[in-house]
Scaffold this motif. Structure first.
Motif, PDB file in Angstrom:
ATOM      1  N   THR A   1       0.836  -1.202   0.000  1.00 54.32           N
ATOM      2  CA  THR A   1       0.000   0.000   0.000  1.00 54.32           C
ATOM      3  C   THR A   1       0.867   1.246   0.000  1.00 54.32           C
ATOM      4  O   THR A   1       1.935   1.269   0.624  1.00 54.32           O
ATOM      5  CB  THR A   1      -0.929  -0.008   1.232  1.00 54.32           C
TER       6      THR A   1
ATOM      7  N   CYS B   1      -3.922   0.842  -2.625  1.00 54.05           N
ATOM      8  CA  CYS B   1      -4.318   0.289  -1.328  1.00 54.05           C
ATOM      9  C   CYS B   1      -4.674  -1.181  -1.505  1.00 54.05           C
ATOM     10  O   CYS B   1      -5.566  -1.519  -2.292  1.00 54.05           O
ATOM     11  CB  CYS B   1      -5.507   1.060  -0.751  1.00 54.05           C
TER      12      CYS B   1
ATOM     13  N   ILE C   1     -12.755  -1.786  -1.281  1.00 54.10           N
ATOM     14  CA  ILE C   1     -11.920  -0.634  -0.921  1.00 54.10           C
ATOM     15  C   ILE C   1     -12.547   0.646  -1.458  1.00 54.10           C
ATOM     16  O   ILE C   1     -12.880   0.740  -2.642  1.00 54.10           O
ATOM     17  CB  ILE C   1     -10.483  -0.809  -1.457  1.00 54.10           C
TER      18      ILE C   1
ATOM     19  N   TRP D   1     -12.132   5.039  -1.338  1.00 48.31           N
ATOM     20  CA  TRP D   1     -11.260   6.182  -1.052  1.00 48.31           C
ATOM     21  C   TRP D   1     -12.109   7.403  -0.722  1.00 48.31           C
ATOM     22  O   TRP D   1     -13.099   7.685  -1.390  1.00 48.31           O
ATOM     23  CB  TRP D   1     -10.379   6.510  -2.258  1.00 48.31           C
TER      24      TRP D   1
ATOM     25  N   CYS E   1      -7.932   5.325   2.757  1.00 44.96           N
ATOM     26  CA  CYS E   1      -8.236   4.059   2.086  1.00 44.96           C
ATOM     27  C   CYS E   1      -8.986   3.205   3.102  1.00 44.96           C
ATOM     28  O   CYS E   1      -8.428   2.826   4.135  1.00 44.96           O
ATOM     29  CB  CYS E   1      -6.931   3.405   1.635  1.00 44.96           C
TER      30      CYS E   1
END
Length: 415
Positions: free
Chosen positions: A156, A172, A182, A184, A227
């Motif tokens: 990451t 990430c 995931i 953001w 993240c």
């Protein structure tokens, strides 16, 4: 060693001493089984399951249990088997496998429980509760082992720096089961710039995916990015990645020309944008650096990660304080400056007060007519009539000029 093997099958093994347990998966497990009473169905009652075996979903590291309830068991026995690997785990109250995390219990009536302590990922699979009737009876359930998300830090991105107009790639990686999703976000709640859509650049509150590509980065995109990895198994995890955008200083002066009367304090301001953090200071136009003392007070107010407001207060200004002042900002990339010119300004009402006094003196030539006695409705004063030759005149006994009106207004406001 097999005894009386011609009769050996899963329906008889518990009644015939040494024998081989033959399971429907076509494998043999030699086992000593004590003799038991083979007249268990004398009443014609066959074993049956009271409740279905329930699937279990458990987080890794927790304890899992399967409960099998069998009525009318008689002389039959209950076995636990891991169906996908065909491994015998336990028979009745005895654990067969050498896995110390497994245990089996019986409540002395009709309930058998298989317990797995500290569940691991490899424990996932199909489990069977089986009764050795002929044909055998069984029921199965699935053990699902879920794993909370975890950030893979070695894969990451860490904090990074890019020049303004450059590109940045934020990565990430996370593990867990089910595979984590995931997302953001900006730590300050601001918008992210999405560049991959058909409409070009668009502002969004969040982006999904392991990788975020930022191109032609601007200073407004500087800041902390989060993240966040989640897969429905608490807790969710996140990592903070700081994006630094470097550019040379920019100085903006809201008021380049400032006027103030002597004896007052004046506030000079400059707005500075710079990254990395700049050194900011003030000088006079001749280059003399200004320091904080009884005369000058300097301060900075942060507006964002890269923007500050510079303030300079000049106290009790005199004629020698008039002139140019420079606000200067320097960082490792470059420098910039702004100039503010301070000039002397006279207050209009002071000048009007002097002019009004001179005008009233010339026009009346008599202090009594403007300063003595109050004005009253009806009639006139005897002394005024004598002074004006017996002809009282309101216009001359109390003359009010425009300058006097202005003066009275200013004085009233001051009080």
């Amino acid at each position: 060693m097999l005894l009386r093997s011609e009769k050996c099958n899963i329906g008889q093994i518990f009644c015939e001493g040494y024998c081989a347990i033959v399971y429907p998966y076509l494998f043999l497990v030699p086992l000593y089984v004590p003799r038991a009473d083979c007249g268990f169905n004398a009443l014609g009652l066959e074993p049956d399951f009271k409740f279905p075996l329930e699937n279990v979903t458990i987080a890794q590291g927790r304890d899992a249990t399967f409960t099998c309830v069998v009525n009318n068991l008689g002389g039959y026995r209950v076995a636990w088997i891991k169906a996908d690997t065909k491994a015998i785990l336990a028979i009745h109250e005895h654990v067969i496998t050498n896995n110390a995390r497994l245990s089996v219990t019986h409540n002395d009536y009709n309930t058998w429980t298989l317990s797995i302590r500290g569940v691991k990922r490899e424990d996932r699979g199909q489990y069977m509760c089986q009764v050795n009737t002929d044909p055998m009876k069984m029921q199965t359930a699935f053990l699902e082992v879920v794993i909370p998300p975890d950030i893979v830090y070695e894969e990451t991105s860490g904090d990074m720096m890019v020049p303004e107009g450059g590109s940045a790639k934020l990565v990430c990686k996370a593990r867990g089961y089910p595979p984590p999703r995931i997302v953001w976000r900006r730590e300050d709640g601001g918008d992210l710039i999405s560049r991959g859509g058909p409409q070009g650049k668009t502002k969004v509150s969040s982006l999904e995916g392991e990788i975020v590509n930022l191109t032609k980065v601007t200073r407004s995109e500087m800041g902390a990015y989060l993240c966040i990895a989640a897969n429905g198994v608490p807790p969710s995890v996140s990592k903070r990645i700081m994006l630094h955008v470097h550019f040379h200083p920019l100085v903006q002066v809201p008021n380049q020309l400032v006027g103030a009367p002597t004896g007052t304090d004046v506030n000079l301001q400059c707005h500075v944008e710079a990254s990395p953090k700049a050194i900011n200071y003030w000088t006079r136009e001749n280059g003399e650096m200004i320091i904080t003392n009884d005369k000058y007070q300097m301060s900075e107010i942060s507006n964002s990660a890269y923007s500050v407001q510079m303030r300079l207060i000049v106290r009790n200004i005199q004629d020698t304080d008039m002139g140019g002042y420079k606000c200067i900002s320097k960082n490792s990339i470059g420098d910039a400056e702004g100039t503010i010119r301070l000039y002397k300004m006279e207050l209009p009402y002071l000048k009007s007060r002097v002019e009004d006094t001179e005008t009233n003196y010339v026009e009346t030539n008599d202090v009594r007519s403007s300063l003595q006695g109050p004005l009253r409705e009806g009639g006139h004063r005897t002394e005024d009539a004598d002074f004006l030759g017996g002809r009282p005149s309101p216009a001359t006994s109390c003359r009010v000029t425009p300058h006097a009106i202005f003066l009275l207004t200013v004085l009233a406001l001051a009080c």
